[in-house]
Motif scaffolding. Structure first.
Motif, short mmCIF file in Angstrom:
data_model
loop_
_atom_site.label_atom_id
_atom_site.label_comp_id
_atom_site.label_asym_id
_atom_site.label_seq_id
_atom_site.Cartn_x
_atom_site.Cartn_y
_atom_site.Cartn_z
N HIS A 9 2.69 4.84 -16.10
CA HIS A 9 3.16 4.85 -17.48
C HIS A 9 4.67 4.64 -17.63
CE1 HIS A 9 -0.50 6.61 -19.58
NE2 HIS A 9 -0.84 6.61 -18.30
N ASP A 10 5.02 4.08 -18.78
CA ASP A 10 6.42 4.01 -19.27
C ASP A 10 7.36 3.27 -18.33
OD1 ASP A 10 5.59 5.70 -21.43
OD2 ASP A 10 5.83 7.44 -20.14
N GLN A 11 6.89 2.22 -17.70
CA GLN A 11 7.78 1.50 -16.78
C GLN A 11 8.73 0.57 -17.53
OE1 GLN A 11 4.57 0.49 -13.57
NE2 GLN A 11 6.53 0.54 -12.53
N THR A 12 8.24 -0.11 -18.55
CA THR A 12 9.13 -0.99 -19.32
C THR A 12 9.56 -0.27 -20.58
OG1 THR A 12 7.20 -2.05 -20.33
CG2 THR A 12 8.16 -3.13 -18.41
N GLY A 13 10.88 -0.12 -20.75
CA GLY A 13 11.40 0.62 -21.89
C GLY A 13 11.61 2.08 -21.58
N ASN A 14 11.91 2.83 -22.60
CA ASN A 14 12.21 4.26 -22.55
C ASN A 14 13.51 4.53 -21.79
OD1 ASN A 14 11.32 6.70 -23.70
ND2 ASN A 14 10.74 7.46 -21.69
N VAL A 15 13.52 4.47 -20.47
CA VAL A 15 14.76 4.60 -19.71
C VAL A 15 14.76 3.58 -18.57
CG1 VAL A 15 15.22 7.03 -20.22
CG2 VAL A 15 13.74 6.44 -18.29
N ASP A 16 15.95 3.18 -18.13
CA ASP A 16 16.09 2.36 -16.93
C ASP A 16 15.77 3.23 -15.72
OD1 ASP A 16 16.65 -0.35 -16.96
OD2 ASP A 16 18.78 -0.08 -17.36
N GLU A 17 15.23 2.62 -14.66
CA GLU A 17 14.83 3.40 -13.49
C GLU A 17 15.48 2.84 -12.22
OE1 GLU A 17 10.60 4.02 -13.19
OE2 GLU A 17 10.36 4.08 -15.37
N TRP A 18 16.12 3.73 -11.46
CA TRP A 18 16.71 3.34 -10.18
C TRP A 18 15.63 2.98 -9.16
CZ3 TRP A 18 21.49 1.98 -9.69
CH2 TRP A 18 22.52 2.61 -10.41
N ARG A 35 0.86 -1.18 0.00
CA ARG A 35 0.00 0.00 0.00
C ARG A 35 0.90 1.23 0.00
NH1 ARG A 35 -2.32 3.58 3.62
NH2 ARG A 35 -4.48 4.21 3.12
N TYR A 36 0.88 1.99 -1.09
CA TYR A 36 1.85 3.08 -1.25
C TYR A 36 1.44 3.99 -2.40
CZ TYR A 36 3.26 0.06 -5.08
OH TYR A 36 3.24 -0.70 -6.23
N CYS A 37 2.23 5.01 -2.65
CA CYS A 37 2.01 5.96 -3.75
C CYS A 37 3.19 5.88 -4.72
CB CYS A 37 1.90 7.39 -3.23
SG CYS A 37 0.76 7.62 -1.84
N ILE A 38 2.92 6.02 -6.02
CA ILE A 38 3.98 6.00 -7.03
C ILE A 38 3.68 7.04 -8.09
CG2 ILE A 38 2.83 4.16 -8.37
CD1 ILE A 38 5.68 3.11 -9.06
N ASP A 39 4.74 7.66 -8.62
CA ASP A 39 4.57 8.65 -9.68
C ASP A 39 3.97 8.00 -10.92
OD1 ASP A 39 5.53 10.72 -8.18
OD2 ASP A 39 7.48 10.83 -9.17
N LYS A 40 3.04 8.69 -11.54
CA LYS A 40 2.39 8.19 -12.76
C LYS A 40 3.39 8.10 -13.91
CE LYS A 40 -1.70 8.99 -15.64
NZ LYS A 40 -2.94 9.78 -15.78
#
Length: 311
Positions: A205-214, A92-97
């Motif tokens: 949005h944009d979790q797979t692809g575009n840029v790698d995310e730390w 249960r948490y918040c994440i940037d769209k």
């Protein structure tokens, strides 16, 4: 005021466990996927309240051995419920769209390390996501291996673009104009939300692809220590929800590495009483030895950026 979660949502997974474990998993299933009149998250973030399996069994139907990167890429997974090899837990948490700066039409900065990413999240009163938070948002309420389903699709997310040989001395040049020129030549990112189909069932949005995310890793690794990279970038790599790269130090920067932020959801008495609720460890806060950077963002569309058809 945040709306109370009065009951736990139905579990979406099939745990491969004992009947007792299955019973506790049913209790674990959170209610997040129901609409609330008031979100426990800031207005620019997505509220996620769902079940998560720490150790899942997925069946890959079509594999590819990618020799240059020494990885196995799965092109298609079996369309079946996940089989959980452990007990489910509630997240249960918040994440940037969107990727930072979390605005539709903006570009995520690259050439940022884990420390830079954390600092920019903390400026906004947020933190970096834990790997399980990132995965749960990516898999959505239906627990799909890709945010959009079971089959890898380069038309849906920004993946499988051609590879261009980077000139490393230029990428890391201290001469700003040399670095800028090389990063612009290599850039194949798209704007946040530019590919609207690249969204999970939670509308992240944009979790797979575009840029790698730390992200924050949930166990220590020899090289990446407390950090990991999720989602892969615009190339031909493991652009699915579960894989994580742990072969780079937290100080690592590169021309396709960026991040997004997470935050704790507002406290809820019913949720806090749920014994299956996962409480994330404290955010790691090691000291950075060098100056912080806000990275590099393209000012105009680069020559190799994909041309995305407009709907």
């Amino acid at each position: 005021m945040p709306t109370e979660t009065r009951s736990a949502p139905a579990a979406e997974l099939v745990p491969a466990a004992t009947p007792a474990a299955s019973a506790s998993a049913a209790t674990a299933a959170p209610a997040s996927e129901a609409k609330a009149t008031s979100s426990p998250c800031p207005a620019d973030m997505v509220f996620v309240d769902t079940t998560y399996c720490p150790d899942v069994e997925l069946e890959c139907l079509k594999k590819e051995h990618n020799k240059p990167n020494k990885i196995i890429i799965c092109h298609e997974f079996a369309e079946q419920a996940q089989k959980c090899k452990t007990e489910l837990r509630r997240q249960r948490y918040c994440i940037d769209k969107y990727e930072y700066p979390n605005k539709a039409g903006a570009h995520p900065p690259v050439m940022v390390d884990w420390y830079d990413s954390l600092a920019m999240c903390q400026e906004q009163g947020k933190r970096l996501c834990w790997e399980s938070e990132w995965v749960a948002a990516c898999e959505g309420p239906k627990k799909t291996p890709f945010p959009y389903g079971y089959k890898r699709d380069p038309k849906t997310c920004n993946i499988d673009n051609p590879w261009y040989q980077p000139v490393l001395k230029n990428i890391y040049s201290r001469e700003a104009w040399i670095q800028e020129q090389e990063l612009f030549r290599l850039d194949q990112s798209v704007s946040s939300g530019e590919m609207p189909g690249c969204a999970s069932g939670f509308d992240v949005h944009d979790q797979t692809g575009n840029v790698d995310e730390w992200v924050n890793a949930e166990k220590n690794y020899e090289k990446s220590k407390w950090a990991g990279l999720k989602g892969g970038a615009w190339g031909h790599v493991r652009n699915a929800c579960r894989p994580m790269t742990v072969s780079h130090e937290p100080e690592f920067t590169y021309y396709f590495v960026s991040f997004r932020c997470c935050a704790d959801a507002a406290s809820d008495a019913a949720a806090e009483a749920d014994p299956t609720l996962w409480r994330p460890p404290p955010q790691p806060t090691p000291k950075k030895l060098h100056a912080f950077s806000r990275g590099w963002t393209p000012k105009t569309r680069a020559p190799h950026q994909p041309s995305v058809p407009q709907p």
